[in-house]
Design a protein around this motif. Structure first.
Motif, PDB file in Angstrom:
ATOM      1  N   ASP A  51       7.975  12.654  51.789  1.00  0.00           N
ATOM      2  CA  ASP A  51       7.195  13.466  51.707  1.00  0.00           C
ATOM      3  C   ASP A  51       7.204  14.819  52.061  1.00  0.00           C
ATOM      4  O   ASP A  51       6.252  15.996  51.775  1.00  0.00           O
ATOM      5  N   VAL A  52       8.008  15.481  52.137  1.00  0.00           N
ATOM      6  CA  VAL A  52       8.425  16.415  52.360  1.00  0.00           C
ATOM      7  C   VAL A  52       8.847  17.235  51.022  1.00  0.00           C
ATOM      8  O   VAL A  52       9.706  16.878  50.191  1.00  0.00           O
ATOM      9  N   LYS A  53       8.070  18.120  50.429  1.00  0.00           N
ATOM     10  CA  LYS A  53       8.718  18.215  48.740  1.00  0.00           C
ATOM     11  C   LYS A  53       8.360  20.071  48.684  1.00  0.00           C
ATOM     12  O   LYS A  53       8.845  20.444  47.609  1.00  0.00           O
ATOM     13  N   LEU A  54       8.551  20.831  50.016  1.00  0.00           N
ATOM     14  CA  LEU A  54       9.782  22.416  50.167  1.00  0.00           C
ATOM     15  C   LEU A  54       9.917  21.775  51.082  1.00  0.00           C
ATOM     16  O   LEU A  54       9.571  22.471  51.948  1.00  0.00           O
ATOM     17  N   LEU A  55      11.433  22.668  50.938  1.00  0.00           N
ATOM     18  CA  LEU A  55      11.887  23.121  52.166  1.00  0.00           C
ATOM     19  C   LEU A  55      12.560  24.543  52.401  1.00  0.00           C
ATOM     20  O   LEU A  55      12.827  25.448  50.845  1.00  0.00           O
ATOM     21  N   HIS A  56      11.921  25.166  53.293  1.00  0.00           N
ATOM     22  CA  HIS A  56      11.969  26.282  53.785  1.00  0.00           C
ATOM     23  C   HIS A  56      13.340  26.912  54.471  1.00  0.00           C
ATOM     24  O   HIS A  56      12.675  26.645  55.859  1.00  0.00           O
ATOM     25  N   PHE A  57      14.572  27.079  53.990  1.00  0.00           N
ATOM     26  CA  PHE A  57      15.448  27.062  55.486  1.00  0.00           C
ATOM     27  C   PHE A  57      16.072  28.679  55.378  1.00  0.00           C
ATOM     28  O   PHE A  57      16.759  29.081  54.793  1.00  0.00           O
ATOM     29  N   THR A  58      16.153  29.099  56.944  1.00  0.00           N
ATOM     30  CA  THR A  58      17.240  30.280  56.980  1.00  0.00           C
ATOM     31  C   THR A  58      18.194  29.679  58.108  1.00  0.00           C
ATOM     32  O   THR A  58      17.877  29.383  58.888  1.00  0.00           O
ATOM     33  N   GLY A  59      19.389  30.069  58.044  1.00  0.00           N
ATOM     34  CA  GLY A  59      20.203  29.752  58.870  1.00  0.00           C
ATOM     35  C   GLY A  59      21.917  29.537  57.804  1.00  0.00           C
ATOM     36  O   GLY A  59      22.026  30.722  56.786  1.00  0.00           O
ATOM     37  N   SER A  60      22.943  29.216  58.467  1.00  0.00           N
ATOM     38  CA  SER A  60      24.364  29.339  58.535  1.00  0.00           C
ATOM     39  C   SER A  60      24.046  28.464  56.619  1.00  0.00           C
ATOM     40  O   SER A  60      23.454  27.698  56.329  1.00  0.00           O
ATOM     41  N   VAL A  61      25.378  28.464  55.823  1.00  0.00           N
ATOM     42  CA  VAL A  61      25.973  28.582  54.823  1.00  0.00           C
ATOM     43  C   VAL A  61      26.670  26.658  54.605  1.00  0.00           C
ATOM     44  O   VAL A  61      25.629  26.260  54.041  1.00  0.00           O
ATOM     45  N   GLU A  62      26.723  25.945  56.391  1.00  0.00           N
ATOM     46  CA  GLU A  62      27.212  25.023  56.010  1.00  0.00           C
ATOM     47  C   GLU A  62      26.043  24.124  56.144  1.00  0.00           C
ATOM     48  O   GLU A  62      25.923  22.999  55.862  1.00  0.00           O
ATOM     49  N   ALA A  63      24.742  24.524  57.072  1.00  0.00           N
ATOM     50  CA  ALA A  63      23.707  23.564  57.603  1.00  0.00           C
ATOM     51  C   ALA A  63      22.644  23.782  56.127  1.00  0.00           C
ATOM     52  O   ALA A  63      22.103  22.889  55.434  1.00  0.00           O
ATOM     53  N   GLY A  64      22.603  25.209  55.441  1.00  0.00           N
ATOM     54  CA  GLY A  64      21.804  25.363  54.197  1.00  0.00           C
ATOM     55  C   GLY A  64      22.721  24.043  53.269  1.00  0.00           C
ATOM     56  O   GLY A  64      21.869  23.765  52.210  1.00  0.00           O
TER      57      GLY A  64
END
Length: 479
Positions: free
Chosen positions: A215-228
């Motif tokens: 149900d998550v329609k957009l992920l807005h992520f800031t962080g490491s390359v591995e986690a991204g």
């Protein structure tokens, strides 16, 4: 012991997983709080709360949503010092610096409130001579997972939240497990309808199921390359969108015609501020041979003014966020020295409490060193001497990253060539400046998805076209 709890449906909620993890003050190495480690059940509860709240929030008139956001901004103005003190406690950022960036986050929220008033959520795009009318409506995407880093928790949340909420989305906010204190207090201060914003605490045991939730329609992520990469993969598997701002190994290009003293001071600031823990910190410095000796001497002198301090109100070097991050910095410097680099100042871990590391300047770098290939995220200035501005551009682009770059030059021809630099942001003669209409998208491993100005609203909405025949009375639109 202070124990933080998730905030779901506007109230504190017990975690499903009974395990807790410590939050440590990096200046003192003392445990200051605990948070739940997180679980899929916690993520599901937060998403469900946001899903239930979405229809009512999206149906509100734009003016009503913006009134809520304006009240948030007004309230936060009264709590800047409190939030700054929490950021200092959780990750060591000097309080004056934290206040500066939190104020910037509030200003960004206010700017996005104003931008929302003119953003074309509904637009008549009928071309001259067309039969009928075409109306483009930009609808909210729904539930957004907002995963923010530990280095600028409050600013990252406020910078992203304006377009997301103004557009009618609801949000699950997942702060880093290293720095949850400021996020928890921030969300308490929002005073929004229940479920519009939810706080999900924990480590990857909370973040991974949030990223994978249907149900998550957009992920807005800031962080490491591995986690991204993991977040982007989860979004792709569900055919949903993601905006990713990941790591960087940002270059600085110093031309032959600069004011050496002023430029060295500016580069020291962009390298050592927040102990180098900024995504756009200067991590590779390329200086023209004509001014290299003078510049390096000036940079070393500036570095020595950045003294380590556990005084939360000092403007010098605070600690790194934890011993894991300090170990990365230490390993990068040691690798460079083992491969032939020279330490001109710093370079040794101090024997004192706290996760401190001194301002360090290195020369004699080669491209095979880790510090030239990976993100260091610490107070280290690696300086490479080049024979021309063209060489500086080539070396600046010899990376898998492309977040930002800074150029110091007055040469018109060289400035024209700055568009050749692979970066989302290129600052000319002043680091970290910019106008309110900036739009940027990371290059390479630094991420994907444009943000800033109207692009942030574009990412927060889904366009649909309403095509009315010439015989249909078009109803009046409600934003």
């Amino acid at each position: 012991m202070k124990r933080l709890r998730n905030i779901i449906d506007g109230t504190p909620a017990e975690a499903a997983n009974p395990q807790w993890r410590d939050v440590v003050n990096p200046a003192t190495e003392r445990v200051v709080a605990q948070i739940p480690v997180g679980s899929a059940a916690d993520a599901a509860a937060a998403v469900e709360s946001a899903r239930r709240a979405h229809p009512a929030w999206a149906r509100l008139d734009l003016a009503d949503r913006l009134a809520h956001l304006s009240r948030i901004a007004d309230n936060l103005e009264r709590h800047v010092r409190e939030l700054a003190e929490l950021e200092n406690e959780e990750m060591g950022k000097p309080i004056p610096l934290a206040e500066q960036f939190i104020a910037g986050g509030i200003a960004a929220l206010r700017h996005n409130i104003e931008r929302a008033r003119s953003y074309p959520f509904i637009a008549d795009v009928t071309a001259p001579g067309e039969s009928g009318r075409t109306i483009v409506v930009r609808e909210p995407v729904g539930v957004v997972g907002l995963i923010v880093p530990w280095n600028f928790t409050v600013t990252s949340i406020l910078g992203a939240l304006g377009p997301l909420l103004a557009a009618g989305n609801t949000v699950v906010i997942k702060p880093s497990e290293k720095a949850p204190l400021s996020a928890a207090r921030l969300i308490e201060l929002f005073e929004l309808p229940p479920g519009v914003t939810n706080l999900l605490l924990g480590d990857a045991r909370a973040g991974k199921p949030l990223a994978e939730h249907k149900d998550v329609k957009l992920l807005h992520f800031t962080g490491s390359v591995e986690a991204g990469r993991s977040v982007g993969t989860a979004a792709a598997a569900r055919i949903q969108r993601a905006v990713l701002e990941l790591g960087g190994n940002d270059p600085v290009l110093v031309d032959a015609d600069v004011d050496v003293a002023a430029t060295a001071k500016a580069v020291a600031t962009s390298t050592f501020i927040n102990s180098g823990q900024i995504c756009t910190s200067s991590e590779r410095i390329y200086v023209h041979r004509a001014v290299a000796d003078e510049f390096i001497a000036a940079l070393v002198a500036e570095a020595k003014t950045w003294t380590m301090s556990d005084n939360p109100y000092a403007q010098g070097l605070g600690p790194l966020v934890d011993d894991t991050q300090r170990a990365i910095v230490r390993a990068h410097v040691r690798d460079a020295v083992d491969r032939g680099a020279t330490v001109l100042c710093g370079g040794e871990q101090p024997d004192r409490p706290g996760y401190f590391y001194p301002a360090t300047v290195l020369t004699g770098l080669t491209s095979d060193m880790r510090i030239m290939k990976e993100e260091t995220f610490g107070p280290v200035a690696p300086v490479t001497v080049v024979d021309s501005f063209a060489d500086a551009i080539d070396l600046a682009n010899a990376t898998s990253f492309g977040l930002a770059a800074t150029v110091y030059s007055s040469n018109p021809e060289n400035l024209r060539r700055c568009t050749e630099i692979n970066a989302a942001l290129v600052w000319i003669n002043e680091w970290q400046h910019g106008g309110v209409n900036t739009i940027h998208e990371p290059w390479g491993l630094s991420g994907m998805g444009a943000s800033g100005a109207a692009a942030s609203f574009d990412a927060a909405t889904r366009p649909m076209s309403m095509l009315y025949s010439s015989t249909t009375n078009v109803p009046s639109a409600r934003i």
